[in-house]
Design an enzyme around this catalytic site. Sequence first.
Site, short mmCIF file in Angstrom:
data_model
loop_
_atom_site.label_atom_id
_atom_site.label_comp_id
_atom_site.label_asym_id
_atom_site.label_seq_id
_atom_site.Cartn_x
_atom_site.Cartn_y
_atom_site.Cartn_z
CG HIS A 46 108.51 28.91 -36.38
ND1 HIS A 46 108.75 29.01 -37.74
CD2 HIS A 46 109.26 29.87 -35.79
CE1 HIS A 46 109.61 29.98 -37.96
NE2 HIS A 46 109.94 30.53 -36.80
CG ASN A 68 103.96 8.36 -35.65
OD1 ASN A 68 104.66 8.89 -34.80
ND2 ASN A 68 102.71 8.02 -35.44
#
Length: 506
Positions: free
Chosen positions: A401, A438
């Site tokens: 991952h 973000n």
Amino acid sequence: MTSPPTTPNGVQIHHTRRLPDFLQSVNLKYVKLGYHYLITHLVTLTLIPLMALIIVQASQMNPQDIHTLWLHLKYNLVTVIICSTILVSGSTVFFMTRPRSIFLVDYSCYRPPSNLTVQFNQFMEHSRLTGDFDESSLEFQRKILQRSGLGEETYVPEAMHHVPPTPSMAAAREEAEQVMYGALDNLFANTQVKPKDIGILVVNCSLFNPTPSLSAMIVNKYKLRGNIRSYNLGGMGCSAGVIAIDLAKDLLQVHRNTYAVVVSTENITQNWYFGNKKSMLIPNCLFRVGGSAVLLSNKSSDKRKSKYRLVHVVRTHKGADDKAFKCVYQEQDDVGKTGVSLSKDLMAIAGGALKTNITTLGPLVLPISEQLLFFSTLITKKLFNSKVKPYIPDFKLAFEHFCIHAGGRAVIDELEKNLQLMPVHVEASRMTLHRFGNTSSSSIWYELAYIEAKGRMRKGNRVWQIAFGSGFKCNSAVWQALRHVKPSPKTPWGDCIDKYPVQILA
């Protein structure tokens, strides 16, 4: 000319000329996998015949030989005692001085209330109504939003929903309290750890650093004990979350049998830019409200209930280079309005920092087969042919991952390309950017929560968290799952994970 063959239903079969190329690529894939398996298990494959030989030789020994060996040991008691003492002393020193394992018990990501959601048309309308932006700046922001990879459900603070906006110290404190306390309340509820048990507290927020500090606000809110080791990291950008983990890790090596809490956030209220300089308008379009709280432990008894074990932290700082130092820079524009300017060289500088970081990280995580390929290509390039392309290690062999900081669409695209990742490897980053925007240093935790919510984290899986930040810095953290990890209660993806992944328009 003969017609193409047909199936029994009369459908023509067209053979593609690219079939040999496909078969060749498949063959190369299996050749590489075979090579990787052979090199990885080379020691085991070599030791098996050796052990078999020793067993055969031992089985052929007669009782007289065994009796002679025993007498040799019996009459060399001093030698046996010395060897045993060295062995015991060495083992004791090793176990006493080795680094303690750091466990991630659990973590929590803040989910803002729905009334703080901002859609694109609402964002643009509010920007127009403030009267601070000219038409060129408004059009620039509209284009950035369309290409950003953000969705229509991200969040901005309460002060930015007012027309005109009402940024103030009080509003900034309120945003910080909502984010930090929201994440911590959920963390303490999920782990059943009492605030008084926390021995170390590390808080990072780059742009908002009030007095008393954010860490002091947490100590006051939860009445943490008086001898707590608290730290407040400011001005360190979007990669400060990994820096905070590294600091907590070092402190946990010194202070035994305790917990550490790492809180990562960014404050938007007082850092919105109300000017017309294009390079300083980009953060307005990308940064959104978010934060995380992580509970770490060095207690061996916590291993059973923990999610992950910290394997490596690798930090890279390029601040000695002037361009890198100024590529993300807080300053005032020509009319005195403060904002954060992003240099056009940002992606190139980020690429250089990434290269340095993975050069250090690679030998720690890559299988020996990949390291041999990399160094052989490097030697060939240096000694024989300078035109040989450097071999890019396959990090998919080291990690299952990837949590790439959701700094923007261009950042994710660049890492996907440079690391030769597949869409599934960057899915968590793209979807986090789409759903939450973000969120600075906390974005890597929203991404990890996405992977867990999708049910993809299995026991033994390795996770690479990688983040970039002002300075300029590139920092990596590597974790290994201790069990099949399920999402914790009140995960930020709880009511929307079934909608993802979504198609993001180019």
